[in-house]
Enzyme design. Structure first.
Site, mmCIF file in Angstrom:
data_model
loop_
_atom_site.group_PDB
_atom_site.id
_atom_site.type_symbol
_atom_site.label_atom_id
_atom_site.label_comp_id
_atom_site.label_asym_id
_atom_site.label_seq_id
_atom_site.Cartn_x
_atom_site.Cartn_y
_atom_site.Cartn_z
ATOM 1 N N SER A 1 -9.685 1.731 3.005
ATOM 2 C CA SER A 1 -8.848 2.474 2.099
ATOM 3 C C SER A 1 -7.829 1.616 1.348
ATOM 4 O O SER A 1 -7.234 2.086 0.379
ATOM 5 C CB SER A 1 -8.105 3.566 2.866
ATOM 6 O OG SER A 1 -7.257 2.999 3.852
ATOM 7 N N LYS B 1 0.844 -1.207 0.000
ATOM 8 C CA LYS B 1 0.000 0.000 0.000
ATOM 9 C C LYS B 1 0.877 1.254 0.000
ATOM 10 O O LYS B 1 1.928 1.287 0.655
ATOM 11 C CB LYS B 1 -0.900 -0.037 1.245
ATOM 12 C CG LYS B 1 -1.956 1.046 1.309
ATOM 13 C CD LYS B 1 -2.874 0.830 2.513
ATOM 14 C CE LYS B 1 -3.922 1.919 2.662
ATOM 15 N NZ LYS B 1 -4.822 1.698 3.807
ATOM 16 N N SER C 1 -9.834 -0.549 7.229
ATOM 17 C CA SER C 1 -9.276 -0.439 5.876
ATOM 18 C C SER C 1 -8.611 -1.690 5.306
ATOM 19 O O SER C 1 -8.269 -1.698 4.123
ATOM 20 C CB SER C 1 -8.295 0.716 5.806
ATOM 21 O OG SER C 1 -8.993 1.916 5.669
HETATM 22 N N1 GLN Z 1 -13.022 4.256 6.601
HETATM 23 C C1 GLN Z 1 -12.442 4.631 7.840
HETATM 24 C C2 GLN Z 1 -11.996 6.068 7.766
HETATM 25 O O1 GLN Z 1 -12.204 6.659 6.763
HETATM 26 C C3 GLN Z 1 -11.285 3.741 8.166
HETATM 27 C C4 GLN Z 1 -10.104 4.008 7.322
HETATM 28 C C5 GLN Z 1 -8.907 3.169 7.670
HETATM 29 O O2 GLN Z 1 -9.015 2.140 8.336
HETATM 30 N N2 GLN Z 1 -7.747 3.638 7.270
HETATM 31 O O3 GLN Z 1 -11.441 6.613 8.657
#
Ligand code: GLN
Length: 493
Positions: free
Chosen positions: A154, A79, A178
């Site tokens: 994400s 990532k 994410s």
């Molecule tokens: N969707 C959640 C957020 O926007 C979690 C994102 C993540 O785990 N990086 O904060």
């Protein structure tokens, strides 16, 4: 069967028996990327030359009879919020578009040392803020099961890459879902480790008390193999914990009978997609048939999880992202004085969701509001952790849906941040409690989209989660592991 179709564990076997070379393996994934990537858009940066170089160095060592790690020669995608020395690491943000880290994240250093060729850096929501990969400043990634849908986020690029055979393994990061949510939307196993299990050194910070790096893979065994190498103490990360690292692949052999399973009432809720709830309950029945004891459990503080998370995570983000001022990192918009430069740089190079988080966080931390918002949220977080401690006195593993709905349509939630936030409703409390949590595929719905089940266990019980996931995997008879994607111009891949 083509090499890109193999699991990491099977590639490892072929390599060790010298039936294939790492260069052949890497080439197969590179060919696959050439075919699939134009449609899916999983990567921000491709590193074919680097991957082939690393592969031939492993092949050379193997031919000399050097003792190599089981994953040596097995490629991986990473990532793009995980730092790679000398290689652009953008966090899918304009502000870091041309940022080249001077050092490797600890996990990257490890995978390089054991000879895992790096295929590229994957797409994500900007600074990992989002649930669909649509917040990438560059382009969205498609869900390989249905191009009109999001892959989740994400870590959507990592998930889509593994799901289409563009990489056998990928690293993602999980702050509030994410890894797990994209794993469930793409039909993969994704593990968020215990907070402190895997070093965060070199992971670009979003919310430091929540961020964790973890694996995305086709099978539980593949995630176990990757956990074996990324877990453990690191002097460079003060939050990494010195717990011994078990051999996670050995955990897979044990059975699941006698386990006490708690079905989280709030995560098989009536408001959820009924097909998902049914698929989760079917998986629960499989565990019961094998001798597990099953009962319902309530985590009453769950209702406050989203509210607490969306104060704590943005507060930490507003502080962490203060460093992007145009002076020390990446983009600089110029300006007549320092204030104008800060404001032009941040105004132009942060996307709308990142700005929203910075504003929420700055507000929640400001004098006069700190007690009412941030401090309250921290108290709720403690109570959530207690909910889990209480539940783990009765149960070994807690289960429920990973997501309330299958992958949603691209564009469906982009104008409604709250709806987007709600898509992680099942994932957030595990993050706040710091416990390990895994998503395992549990079926495919009537329109051909994968569904996931989330398994949660006490701190440092990753082996237990992987064991239950492997058991459910063995019982899986009902869907292909990877999608066959129909191309708009005809044909499929
Ligand atoms: N969707 C959640 C957020 O926007 C979690 C994102 C993540 O785990 N990086 O904060």
């Amino acid at each position: 069967m083509k090499l890109y179709e193999y699991t990491a564990a099977n590639l490892s076997k072929l390599l060790r028996k010298k039936e294939v070379s790492s260069v052949e393996v890497v080439q197969s994934f590179l060919d696959r990327i050439e075919l699939v990537e134009p449609y899916v858009k999983s990567f921000i940066t491709h590193t074919p030359a680097m991957a082939l170089d690393m592969a031939s160095s492993v092949d050379r060592k193997r031919s000399k009879g050097e003792k190599l790690h089981p994953l040596a020669g097995v490629p991986i995608a990473v990532k793009d919020n995980i730092s790679t020395q000398g290689l652009r690491t953008t966090c899918a943000s304009r502000i870091l578009e041309n940022y080249i880290p001077p050092y490797d994240a600890t996990v990257v250093k490890t995978i390089k040392q054991l000879g895992m060729p790096l295929l590229g850096k994957t797409n994500m929501d900007e600074f990992a803020m989002g649930s669909s990969t649509e917040n990438s400043a560059f382009y969205p990634t498609c869900n390989p099961w249905n191009f009109e849908r999001v892959p989740g986020g994400s870590s959507g690029g990592s998930a889509a890459a593994v799901s289409t055979g563009m990489a056998p393994l990928a690293l993602g990061s999980d702050t509030g879902g994410s890894i797990r949510q994209p794993a469930s939307h793409c039909g993969l196993t994704g593990l968020r480790p215990t907070y402190g299990r895997v070093s965060r050194y070199g992971l670009i910070a979003f919310a430091s008390s929540l961020d964790q790096i973890g694996p995305l893979s086709l099978t539980a065994r593949d995630s176990a193999m990757l956990m074996n190498v990324i877990s453990g103490y690191d002097t460079l990360d003060s939050t990494a914990l010195p717990e011994a690292v078990p051999d996670y692949t050995a955990c897979l052999e044990e059975g699941v009978n006698k386990l006490k399973i708690g079905v989280i009432k709030q995560n098989v809720s009536e408001g959820f997609d009924p097909e998902i709830t049914a698929a989760v309950m079917k998986a629960v029945a499989l565990l019961k048939d094998d001798g597990a004891e099953v009962d319902e459990v309530s985590l009453p503080l769950t209702d406050y999880g989203l509210g607490a998370y969306y104060l704590i995570a943005p507060s930490e983000a507003s502080s962490n992202l203060g460093r992007y001022d145009g002076v020390r990192y990446g983009f600089n918009a110029g300006g007549n004085n320092i204030e104008a430069m800060f404001s032009a740089t941040r105004g132009r190079a942060f996307g709308p969701e990142v700005k929203r988080r910075i504003m929420i966080g700055t507000y929640a931390l400001s004098a006069g509001y700190y007690d009412a918002y941030y401090l309250q949220a921290m108290k709720v977080r403690t109570l959530i952790r207690r909910d889990y401690e209480k539940a783990f006195k009765r149960f070994d593993v807690l289960v429920g849906a990973t997501t309330p709905t299958p992958a949603f349509k691209i564009g469906e939630k982009t104008d409604d941040p709250l709806q987007m936030y709600l898509s992680d409703i099942c994932n957030i409390t595990d993050s706040l409690a710091g416990v390990p949590s895994l998503s395992v595929p549990c079926g495919i719905n009537s329109v051909g989209l994968p569904m996931g089940m989330q398994l949660t266990a006490p701190p440092f019980s990753e082996g237990l989660l992987l064991k239950v996931a492997a058991f459910l995997e063995q019982k899986r008879t009902y869907f292909p592991l990877r999608p066959r994607v129909k191309l708009p111009q005809g044909g499929d891949f």
